[in-house]
Design a protein around this motif. Structure first.
Motif, PDB file in Angstrom:
ATOM      1  N   ARG A  61       0.710  -1.088  -0.040  1.00  0.00           N
ATOM      2  CA  ARG A  61       0.221   0.024   0.062  1.00  0.00           C
ATOM      3  C   ARG A  61       0.868   1.195   0.189  1.00  0.00           C
ATOM      4  O   ARG A  61       2.072   1.117   0.321  1.00  0.00           O
ATOM      5  CB  ARG A  61      -1.050  -0.031   1.255  1.00  0.00           C
ATOM      6  N   LYS A  62       0.395   2.334  -0.625  1.00  0.00           N
ATOM      7  CA  LYS A  62       0.965   3.773  -0.442  1.00  0.00           C
ATOM      8  C   LYS A  62       0.570   4.311   0.538  1.00  0.00           C
ATOM      9  O   LYS A  62      -0.745   4.441   1.092  1.00  0.00           O
ATOM     10  CB  LYS A  62       0.673   4.221  -1.746  1.00  0.00           C
ATOM     11  N   GLU A  63       1.619   5.176   1.462  1.00  0.00           N
ATOM     12  CA  GLU A  63       1.296   5.801   2.587  1.00  0.00           C
ATOM     13  C   GLU A  63       2.050   7.164   2.176  1.00  0.00           C
ATOM     14  O   GLU A  63       3.495   7.133   2.051  1.00  0.00           O
ATOM     15  CB  GLU A  63       1.434   5.154   3.663  1.00  0.00           C
ATOM     16  N   ARG A  64       1.419   8.418   2.758  1.00  0.00           N
ATOM     17  CA  ARG A  64       2.308   9.541   2.544  1.00  0.00           C
ATOM     18  C   ARG A  64       2.942   9.821   3.917  1.00  0.00           C
ATOM     19  O   ARG A  64       2.207   9.863   5.080  1.00  0.00           O
ATOM     20  CB  ARG A  64       1.300  10.773   2.184  1.00  0.00           C
ATOM     21  N   ASP A  65       4.256  10.220   3.687  1.00  0.00           N
ATOM     22  CA  ASP A  65       4.909  10.418   5.039  1.00  0.00           C
ATOM     23  C   ASP A  65       4.654  11.935   5.392  1.00  0.00           C
ATOM     24  O   ASP A  65       4.566  12.909   4.684  1.00  0.00           O
ATOM     25  CB  ASP A  65       6.477  10.512   4.818  1.00  0.00           C
ATOM     26  N   LEU A 118       5.884   9.996  -0.778  1.00  0.00           N
ATOM     27  CA  LEU A 118       4.810   8.859  -0.804  1.00  0.00           C
ATOM     28  C   LEU A 118       5.675   7.717  -0.566  1.00  0.00           C
ATOM     29  O   LEU A 118       6.637   7.485  -1.411  1.00  0.00           O
ATOM     30  CB  LEU A 118       4.249   8.690  -2.286  1.00  0.00           C
ATOM     31  N   LEU A 119       5.410   6.744   0.515  1.00  0.00           N
ATOM     32  CA  LEU A 119       6.093   5.595   0.531  1.00  0.00           C
ATOM     33  C   LEU A 119       5.316   4.355   0.434  1.00  0.00           C
ATOM     34  O   LEU A 119       4.144   4.470   0.434  1.00  0.00           O
ATOM     35  CB  LEU A 119       6.430   5.497   2.289  1.00  0.00           C
ATOM     36  N   THR A 120       6.092   3.121   0.001  1.00  0.00           N
ATOM     37  CA  THR A 120       5.493   2.127  -0.243  1.00  0.00           C
ATOM     38  C   THR A 120       5.727   1.027   0.604  1.00  0.00           C
ATOM     39  O   THR A 120       6.976   0.692   1.154  1.00  0.00           O
ATOM     40  CB  THR A 120       6.040   1.387  -1.546  1.00  0.00           C
ATOM     41  N   ILE A 121       4.701   0.767   1.398  1.00  0.00           N
ATOM     42  CA  ILE A 121       4.725  -0.302   2.632  1.00  0.00           C
ATOM     43  C   ILE A 121       4.063  -1.510   2.347  1.00  0.00           C
ATOM     44  O   ILE A 121       2.956  -1.700   1.770  1.00  0.00           O
ATOM     45  CB  ILE A 121       4.016   0.619   3.911  1.00  0.00           C
ATOM     46  N   GLU A 122       4.839  -2.655   2.797  1.00  0.00           N
ATOM     47  CA  GLU A 122       4.501  -3.918   2.550  1.00  0.00           C
ATOM     48  C   GLU A 122       4.065  -4.579   3.845  1.00  0.00           C
ATOM     49  O   GLU A 122       4.885  -4.519   5.026  1.00  0.00           O
ATOM     50  CB  GLU A 122       5.712  -4.909   1.933  1.00  0.00           C
ATOM     51  N   SER A 123       2.711  -5.161   3.920  1.00  0.00           N
ATOM     52  CA  SER A 123       2.374  -5.668   5.250  1.00  0.00           C
ATOM     53  C   SER A 123       1.554  -7.052   5.007  1.00  0.00           C
ATOM     54  O   SER A 123       1.357  -7.280   3.862  1.00  0.00           O
ATOM     55  CB  SER A 123       1.474  -4.589   5.800  1.00  0.00           C
TER      56      SER A 123
END
Length: 150
Positions: A56-60, A66-71
């Motif tokens: 998912r993409k999340e803004r710092d 824009l950061l890409t976060i893997e969960s």
């Protein structure tokens, strides 16, 4: 005279459907879940852990980038060990509702991991051919009822 590039293609007038049949959407949702369960059962048999990763993409907030976060996706098993018999029981769920596979019967009982995978494959085929459409519709209506205003 030169031949047209489009002339080599078969051109037709087609209309795209904007909405899908809700029964097909329910089937697709259930088949996706059962396929995950089959993979989970294979890992259960081999003694490994099954994980599905989501990106998912999340803004710092500080930098604005824009950061890409893997969960890991949280998955729940559709099967459990029956305390009375010690055998594995499989229950299909549509959202939070357990689906009756036959009148008064809501689970499949198996004795081993191999039978678990085989039973899940059989349930997958039953959903794909539409044998559980009526039960999926009932479960969907029960879920919708929770969200209606009284």
């Amino acid at each position: 005279m030169a031949s047209s590039v489009l002339g080599s293609l078969k051109l037709v007038n087609a209309v795209r459907e904007n909405s899908l049949d809700v029964v097909l959407i329910r089937r697709q949702k259930m088949t996706t879940k059962i396929k995950e369960q089959i993979e989970m059962a294979k890992c259960f048999k081999n003694g490994t852990k099954y994980e599905v990763k989501r990106v998912r993409k999340e803004r710092d907030e500080l930098s604005g980038e824009l950061l890409t976060i893997e969960s890991s996706k949280r998955l729940r098993q559709m099967w459990f060990t029956n305390a009375e018999s010690g055998k594995i029981c499989i229950q299909l769920r549509y959202s939070s509702k357990v689906i009756d596979l036959a009148k008064g019967k809501n689970s499949v009982e198996v004795t081993s991991a191999d039978e678990l995978i085989s039973a899940l494959d059989t349930l997958l085929r039953a959903v794909e051919v539409g044998e559980l459409d009526a039960q999926l519709t009932l479960a969907s209506e029960a879920v919708k009822e929770r969200f209606r205003k009284s």
